[in-house]
Design a protein around this motif. Structure first.
Motif, PDB file in Angstrom:
ATOM      1  N   MET A  44      28.953  -5.643  14.959  1.00 20.58           N
ATOM      2  CA  MET A  44      27.652  -6.238  14.634  1.00 20.58           C
ATOM      3  C   MET A  44      27.530  -6.399  13.111  1.00 20.58           C
ATOM      4  SD  MET A  44      23.904  -4.902  15.828  1.00 20.58           S
ATOM      5  CE  MET A  44      22.436  -5.796  15.394  1.00 20.58           C
ATOM      6  N   THR A  45      27.036  -7.557  12.664  1.00 19.64           N
ATOM      7  CA  THR A  45      26.927  -7.836  11.235  1.00 19.64           C
ATOM      8  C   THR A  45      25.619  -7.264  10.689  1.00 19.64           C
ATOM      9  OG1 THR A  45      28.159  -9.887  11.536  1.00 19.64           O
ATOM     10  CG2 THR A  45      26.913  -9.644   9.492  1.00 19.64           C
ATOM     11  N   PRO A  46      25.691  -6.468   9.614  1.00 18.15           N
ATOM     12  CA  PRO A  46      24.462  -5.913   9.027  1.00 18.15           C
ATOM     13  C   PRO A  46      23.535  -7.022   8.542  1.00 18.15           C
ATOM     14  CG  PRO A  46      26.421  -4.823   8.140  1.00 18.15           C
ATOM     15  CD  PRO A  46      26.902  -6.010   8.901  1.00 18.15           C
ATOM     16  N   GLN A  47      22.246  -6.790   8.658  1.00 15.11           N
ATOM     17  CA  GLN A  47      21.244  -7.759   8.212  1.00 15.11           C
ATOM     18  C   GLN A  47      20.934  -7.530   6.738  1.00 15.11           C
ATOM     19  OE1 GLN A  47      20.147 -10.319  10.392  1.00 15.11           O
ATOM     20  NE2 GLN A  47      21.935  -9.407  11.399  1.00 15.11           N
ATOM     21  N   ILE A  48      21.884  -7.918   5.889  1.00 16.89           N
ATOM     22  CA  ILE A  48      21.725  -7.754   4.442  1.00 16.89           C
ATOM     23  C   ILE A  48      22.146  -9.041   3.746  1.00 16.89           C
ATOM     24  CG2 ILE A  48      22.070  -5.248   4.480  1.00 16.89           C
ATOM     25  CD1 ILE A  48      24.930  -5.710   3.560  1.00 16.89           C
ATOM     26  N   ARG A  49      21.709  -9.194   2.492  1.00 18.17           N
ATOM     27  CA  ARG A  49      22.099 -10.365   1.712  1.00 18.17           C
ATOM     28  C   ARG A  49      23.602 -10.357   1.466  1.00 18.17           C
ATOM     29  NH1 ARG A  49      17.680  -8.645  -0.761  1.00 18.17           N
ATOM     30  NH2 ARG A  49      18.913  -7.377  -2.189  1.00 18.17           N
ATOM     31  N   PRO A  50      24.259 -11.490   1.605  1.00 17.69           N
ATOM     32  CA  PRO A  50      25.671 -11.546   1.229  1.00 17.69           C
ATOM     33  C   PRO A  50      25.799 -11.418  -0.275  1.00 17.69           C
ATOM     34  CG  PRO A  50      24.868 -13.740   1.812  1.00 17.69           C
ATOM     35  CD  PRO A  50      23.773 -12.773   2.162  1.00 17.69           C
ATOM     36  N   LEU A  51      26.831 -10.735  -0.732  1.00 22.84           N
ATOM     37  CA  LEU A  51      27.071 -10.552  -2.162  1.00 22.84           C
ATOM     38  C   LEU A  51      27.976 -11.657  -2.703  1.00 22.84           C
ATOM     39  CD1 LEU A  51      27.820  -6.696  -2.221  1.00 22.84           C
ATOM     40  CD2 LEU A  51      25.666  -7.822  -2.810  1.00 22.84           C
ATOM     41  N   SER A  52      27.849 -11.919  -4.001  1.00 23.07           N
ATOM     42  CA  SER A  52      28.806 -12.804  -4.648  1.00 23.07           C
ATOM     43  C   SER A  52      30.184 -12.141  -4.596  1.00 23.07           C
ATOM     44  CB  SER A  52      28.415 -13.041  -6.110  1.00 23.07           C
ATOM     45  OG  SER A  52      28.551 -11.832  -6.857  1.00 23.07           O
ATOM     46  N   ALA A  53      31.216 -12.913  -4.820  1.00 27.61           N
ATOM     47  CA  ALA A  53      32.581 -12.375  -4.748  1.00 27.61           C
ATOM     48  C   ALA A  53      32.760 -11.216  -5.724  1.00 27.61           C
ATOM     49  CB  ALA A  53      33.590 -13.485  -5.030  1.00 27.61           C
ATOM     50  N   ASN A  54      32.193 -11.342  -6.939  1.00 25.42           N
ATOM     51  CA  ASN A  54      32.389 -10.281  -7.930  1.00 25.42           C
ATOM     52  C   ASN A  54      31.592  -9.026  -7.581  1.00 25.42           C
ATOM     53  OD1 ASN A  54      33.678  -9.493 -10.472  1.00 25.42           O
ATOM     54  ND2 ASN A  54      31.584  -9.338 -11.239  1.00 25.42           N
ATOM     55  N   LEU A  55      30.346  -9.208  -7.124  1.00 27.30           N
ATOM     56  CA  LEU A  55      29.551  -8.042  -6.725  1.00 27.30           C
ATOM     57  C   LEU A  55      30.217  -7.321  -5.546  1.00 27.30           C
ATOM     58  CD1 LEU A  55      25.836  -9.242  -6.956  1.00 27.30           C
ATOM     59  CD2 LEU A  55      26.907  -7.436  -8.295  1.00 27.30           C
ATOM     60  N   GLN A  56      30.759  -8.091  -4.611  1.00 31.73           N
ATOM     61  CA  GLN A  56      31.440  -7.464  -3.480  1.00 31.73           C
ATOM     62  C   GLN A  56      32.677  -6.701  -3.950  1.00 31.73           C
ATOM     63  OE1 GLN A  56      30.576  -7.641   0.256  1.00 31.73           O
ATOM     64  NE2 GLN A  56      31.597  -5.791  -0.440  1.00 31.73           N
ATOM     65  N   ARG A  57      33.380  -7.267  -4.915  1.00 31.16           N
ATOM     66  CA  ARG A  57      34.558  -6.579  -5.453  1.00 31.16           C
ATOM     67  C   ARG A  57      34.169  -5.248  -6.091  1.00 31.16           C
ATOM     68  NH1 ARG A  57      36.700  -5.984 -10.329  1.00 31.16           N
ATOM     69  NH2 ARG A  57      35.210  -7.437 -11.288  1.00 31.16           N
ATOM     70  N   ILE A  58      33.094  -5.249  -6.880  1.00 28.28           N
ATOM     71  CA  ILE A  58      32.644  -4.012  -7.526  1.00 28.28           C
ATOM     72  C   ILE A  58      32.194  -2.998  -6.476  1.00 28.28           C
ATOM     73  CG2 ILE A  58      30.908  -3.013  -9.076  1.00 28.28           C
ATOM     74  CD1 ILE A  58      33.105  -4.566 -10.502  1.00 28.28           C
ATOM     75  N   ALA A  59      31.487  -3.470  -5.452  1.00 28.33           N
ATOM     76  CA  ALA A  59      31.028  -2.569  -4.393  1.00 28.33           C
ATOM     77  C   ALA A  59      32.211  -1.885  -3.719  1.00 28.33           C
ATOM     78  CB  ALA A  59      30.202  -3.342  -3.368  1.00 28.33           C
ATOM     79  N   ILE A  60      33.290  -2.622  -3.522  1.00 33.56           N
ATOM     80  CA  ILE A  60      34.484  -2.063  -2.873  1.00 33.56           C
ATOM     81  C   ILE A  60      35.235  -1.128  -3.825  1.00 33.56           C
ATOM     82  CG2 ILE A  60      36.765  -2.641  -1.932  1.00 33.56           C
ATOM     83  CD1 ILE A  60      35.443  -5.250  -0.852  1.00 33.56           C
ATOM     84  N   GLU A  61      35.458  -1.595  -5.057  1.00 35.69           N
ATOM     85  CA  GLU A  61      36.310  -0.846  -5.986  1.00 35.69           C
ATOM     86  C   GLU A  61      35.617   0.357  -6.613  1.00 35.69           C
ATOM     87  OE1 GLU A  61      37.797  -3.568  -8.889  1.00 35.69           O
ATOM     88  OE2 GLU A  61      38.964  -4.738  -7.422  1.00 35.69           O
ATOM     89  N   GLU A  62      34.314   0.239  -6.885  1.00 35.24           N
ATOM     90  CA  GLU A  62      33.620   1.308  -7.608  1.00 35.24           C
ATOM     91  C   GLU A  62      32.659   2.116  -6.735  1.00 35.24           C
ATOM     92  OE1 GLU A  62      31.830   0.029 -11.240  1.00 35.24           O
ATOM     93  OE2 GLU A  62      33.587  -1.150 -11.874  1.00 35.24           O
ATOM     94  N   LEU A  63      32.188   1.518  -5.639  1.00 36.51           N
ATOM     95  CA  LEU A  63      31.180   2.207  -4.821  1.00 36.51           C
ATOM     96  C   LEU A  63      31.724   2.641  -3.458  1.00 36.51           C
ATOM     97  CD1 LEU A  63      28.059  -0.035  -5.566  1.00 36.51           C
ATOM     98  CD2 LEU A  63      28.927   1.928  -6.857  1.00 36.51           C
ATOM     99  N   ASN A  64      33.014   2.437  -3.236  1.00 39.75           N
ATOM    100  CA  ASN A  64      33.681   2.883  -1.996  1.00 39.75           C
ATOM    101  C   ASN A  64      33.197   2.154  -0.748  1.00 39.75           C
ATOM    102  OD1 ASN A  64      35.028   4.891  -3.550  1.00 39.75           O
ATOM    103  ND2 ASN A  64      33.264   6.249  -3.327  1.00 39.75           N
TER     104      ASN A  64
END
Length: 312
Positions: free
Chosen positions: A1-21
């Motif tokens: 199921m897809t979370p009901q949240i705003r999609p992130l820009s490519a860079n914000l998504q990268r930071i979320a993955i790399e720095e926020l786990n």
């Protein structure tokens, strides 16, 4: 199921993955785990929508236990000290006056256009004989809470504060008690899932210096290390925040004070119903499981003010 949240820009998504786990494939499960825990807490009445919960997970680098702790303290402090952490009446004319003062102004472009949110704060811009610092902070905390729901730059990168002490007087300092310093510090560190990316003090004066020397010692070492005092040296500030990211009157391109005030009013108007609904959430201490309470009265104390300082 897809979370009901705003999609992130490519860079914000990268930071979320790399720095926020963040693990996008696991995001729905992580949110659902936190939501299930909240529903099992008899004393907590919390927002449980995906966008709100993902802000706490991201701000806690996806540590479920840390997110639980911050959510509990977020609602506990807001319930126990509503005048300091919330807006009680969104229709109050006095509140509208406070908002239009523009003591805290969110700048529209984040640092480097894709970095921390910049907040421009003017601690000396209100009449200290007309308004209390508690009222100012109530508005500030309520607007900050909107960032959890609506500002991905603040949630993922954090916030950078510029505090402009132009017009700061002894009357302002006398409202800024050690107890208030602790209330601000504890909430920022233990309840808000938005990272502090630094605080830059400008246009400081002798009154500020005397209060700062006492206040600084009350802060944890980590918070002390995030503070830079530039006095009236804007060139020093520009080394940290390029000039174009400042308001117009500081040589930047982020708008005039009046334009920024209007933007703040527009945000409030757009989110009025969201803020009104905040009254539905909080804690009921009579239902809290035994052994989980925290004695904030002893932490914050009633420990006087800076009245003994000599302002001559």
């Amino acid at each position: 199921m897809t979370p009901q949240i705003r999609p992130l820009s490519a860079n914000l998504q990268r930071i979320a993955i790399e720095e926020l786990n963040e693990v996008p494939e696991r995001l729905d499960a992580d949110i659902e785990t936190l939501r299930t825990w909240l529903k099992q807490q008899p004393h907590l009445r919390a927002r449980i929508d995906d966008q709100f919960l993902v802000a706490f997970l991201r701000g806690c680098k996806f540590s479920l236990e840390k997110a639980k702790s911050k959510l509990d303290k977020f609602y506990t402090l807001r319930t126990r000290y509503p005048d300091f952490y919330t807006i009680r009446d969104v229709d109050s004319q006095r509140l509208h006056e406070l908002l239009r003062l523009g003591v805290g102004l969110r700048l529209p472009r984040p640092l480097h256009d894709d970095g921390p949110r910049i907040i421009y704060v003017r601690p000396g811009s209100y009449a200290a004989d007309k308004y209390t610092f508690e009222e100012i902070m109530g508005v500030s905390h309520a607007l900050s809470a909107l960032s959890l729901q609506h500002d991905d730059y603040a949630v993922i990168y954090g916030c950078l504060l510029i505090l402009d002490f132009s017009g700061y007087t002894a009357a302002h300092l006398l409202q800024f008690t050690p107890s208030i310093v602790k209330k601000m510090s504890v909430f920022a560190e233990e309840a808000m899932p938005i990272r502090d990316k630094g605080r830059h003090m400008i246009n400081t004066n002798a009154v500020f210096e005397r209060g700062f020397n006492l206040m600084h010692s009350l802060l944890p070492a980590k918070e002390q290390s995030r503070i830079s005092v530039h006095g009236s040296n804007l060139e020093s500030l520009y080394k940290h925040i390029p000039q174009k990211y400042l308001p117009t009157h500081l040589g930047g391109e982020q708008g005039t004070i009046e334009e920024l005030k209007q933007q703040t009013w527009d945000i409030f108007t757009e989110q009025r119903e969201y803020l009104r609904a905040e009254a539905n959430y909080g804690v009921d201490e009579t239902l809290r499981p035994a052994g989980q309470s925290c004695d904030y009265e002893s932490i914050f104390g009633v420990d006087g003010s800076f009245r003994k300082l000599d302002f001559d």
